[in-house]
Write an enzyme that holds these catalytic residues in place. Structure first.
Site, PDB file in Angstrom:
ATOM      1  N   LYS A  78      72.019  24.266  -3.445  1.00  0.00           N
ATOM      2  CA  LYS A  78      70.884  23.926  -2.652  1.00  0.00           C
ATOM      3  C   LYS A  78      71.298  24.858  -1.282  1.00  0.00           C
ATOM      4  CE  LYS A  78      69.165  19.499  -0.520  1.00  0.00           C
ATOM      5  NZ  LYS A  78      69.439  18.077  -0.065  1.00  0.00           N
ATOM      6  N   SER A 158      65.243  15.277  -0.784  1.00  0.00           N
ATOM      7  CA  SER A 158      65.172  16.561  -0.222  1.00  0.00           C
ATOM      8  C   SER A 158      65.769  17.721  -1.099  1.00  0.00           C
ATOM      9  CB  SER A 158      65.991  16.807   0.977  1.00  0.00           C
ATOM     10  OG  SER A 158      67.370  16.611   0.767  1.00  0.00           O
ATOM     11  N   SER A 182      68.284  11.460  -1.757  1.00  0.00           N
ATOM     12  CA  SER A 182      67.886  12.869  -1.925  1.00  0.00           C
ATOM     13  C   SER A 182      68.289  13.611  -3.128  1.00  0.00           C
ATOM     14  CB  SER A 182      68.240  13.580  -0.732  1.00  0.00           C
ATOM     15  OG  SER A 182      67.231  13.567   0.502  1.00  0.00           O
TER      16      SER A 182
END
Length: 495
Positions: A78, A158, A182
């Protein structure tokens, strides 16, 4: 053997050790898949050369027979994790061109375990969002589609890039972070497994901060076994993070017996929300029946302060964000606005932050600054902190009664269409976190596991919440649920 990029971590690890494949072959298969899936917009910084270099090193280690846990396994990272010499932008314009001089502890732990980083994954800006629509890189598209419908769907947020990449077999697994859901919400939207460990299990050092008392890193994988393997590699005490727990990391994979006979599974009545879709209720009931069939004891429980969790979260998280994001000023790194003649330092801050932050980040910074202001600190921020304590006590009471894990839905719906909720009231988007935020507020471990498909053929997820520091037991309960569900569906390739 299926296509190499379609393997999970456990299968690929076993194949590597048996000499049936090489890290180079696995990595090349993933790099090809990434190239073909540009339309999904999951990967935003590509590190093919670095990946092949690390794959070659992994193959050399494997040949010597001294391979660590994740040696040679290609994964995605990420964009919130700082990676030395590789762009780390947190999905924001304000960190344009930022190349860290250091490696985050979690990504370093994975490198030390032999993992091969394929590149950086798209995400909501500064991890603020539930649909991956706030990213400077543009929307991520969910590889799943509704039956007979080509409308692009959100992968959740997210960690949307991570979820989409794992679901589409672009990598064997990926890192995510979870501040209010998330990891778990995108996992539920994409038919993957995502675990948020206990707060303090994984170091936060080198992860771009959103809300420091809530943020926690975790893996996003194709199975519970893979989650156990990767979580063990990511975890561990870090003296550079004062909130990191100085506890030994258990062998999570060894705990996966699938035997949950006699375990007490709590079903919280407060999670039966008004207007909850019938499909979500049916999924929950199916999950309860499966746990019962596996020999668990089902107990109705009460978590009375659940209804205050979302408002408390949306006071605490923006307050911490406004403080954390104050450091982005255009002075030392990242984006700096062009100034007019005569502009001073104040104008530079204003213009840089106005250009560098997107609307959702600006909204949360404004909310956070407001609730921390002298006139409203007690009315909002202090009150929210008190509610947080009560939510934590609710869980402590339930666990003290002998409950081993709590079963709930992971999300209030299946994946929705891109753009469907951006025009709505922002609170409608925030409601996506309704089943997940309590876990962050209480610092507990939570895992999302695929529970089945809805009428449109989209995945739905179930959530299990565990006792603090008992991820091994939580993973085993999730493993039993995974075995009972038998979820094998994959998105049909359209990209």
């Amino acid at each position: 053997m299926s296509k190499l990029n379609e393997l999970g971590l456990a299968e690929a690890r076993d194949a590597l050790r048996a000499g049936e494949t090489t890290s180079k072959d696995l990595t090349e298969a993933c790099l090809t898949a990434i190239e073909e899936a540009g339309v999904l917009n999951a990967f935003v910084h590509h590190t093919a050369d670095l990946a092949l270099e690390r794959a070659a090193a992994a193959d050399a280690r494997l040949a010597q027979g001294a391979a660590p846990a994740m040696c040679g396994l290609p994964i995605g990272m990420k964009d919130l994790f700082c990676t030395k010499g590789v762009a780390s932008q947190a999905g924001s314009r304000i960190l344009e061109g930022f190349l860290p001089e250091y490696e985050s502890t979690v990504s370093q732990n994975l490198v030390d375990a032999g993992a091969v980083m394929l590149g950086k994954l798209n995400m909501d800006e500064f991890a603020m969002g539930s649909s991956n629509e706030t990213s400077i890189y543009g929307d991520v598209i969910n590889p799943w589609r509704r039956k007979d419908d080509e409308k692009p769907l959100t992968p959740g947020g997210s960690s949307g890039g991570s979820a989409a990449a794992v679901a589409a077999d672009l990598c064997l697994a990926a890192t995510g972070t979870d501040t209010g859901g998330s990891i778990r919400q995108p996992a539920a939207f994409t038919g993957t497994v995502g675990i948020k460990p206990t707060y303090g299990r994984c170091s936060r050092w080198g992860i771009v901060a959103f809300a420091s008392s809530l943020d926690q890193a975790g893996p996003m994988t194709k199975s519970v076994r893979d989650a156990a393997i990767m979580l063990e590699a990511m975890s561990g005490h870090d003296p550079k993070d004062s909130t990191s727990a100085d506890l030994a990391v258990p062998d999570f994979e060894a705990a996966l017996s699938g035997d949950i006979r006699g375990k007490k599974i709590g079903i919280p009545k407060e999670y039966r929300m008004d207007g909850m879709p019938d499909e979500i209720e049916a999924l929950w009931q199916t999950g309860i029946a499966m746990m019962k069939d596996a020999g668990a004891e089902i107990i109705d429980i009460s978590l009375p302060h659940t209804k205050y969790a979302l408002p408390a979260y949306y006071v605490i998280a923006p307050a911490e964000a406004s403080s954390n994001l104050a450091r982005y000023d255009g002075v030392r790194y990242g984006h700096r606005a062009k100034l007019d003649q005569g502009d001073g330092i104040t104008e530079m801050y204003e213009k840089t932050r106005a250009e560098g932050f997107g609307p959702e980040v600006q909204r949360r910074v404004m909310v956070g600054t407001y609730v921390l202001s002298a006139g409203f600190y007690d009315a909002y921020y202090n009150r929210a902190r008190k509610v947080r304590t009560l939510i934590k006590q609710d869980f402590e009471t339930v666990f003290a009664q002998g409950v081993d894990a709590i079963l709930t839905p992971a999300t209030p719906s299946a994946a929705f269409g891109l753009g469907e909720m951006t025009d709505a009231d922002p609170v409608a988007m925030y409601l996506n976190d309704i089943f997940t935020v309590t876990v962050n507020l209480a610092g507990l471990p939570g895992i999302a596991v695929p529970g089945g498909l809805d009428a449109n053929g989209l995945p739905l997820g179930l959530q299990l919440i565990g006792r603090p520091w008992e991820e091994a037991e939580l993973l085993n309960t999730a493993y039993a649920l995974e075995q009972a569900v038998g979820f094998v569906a994959k998105p049909q390739k359209w990209w």
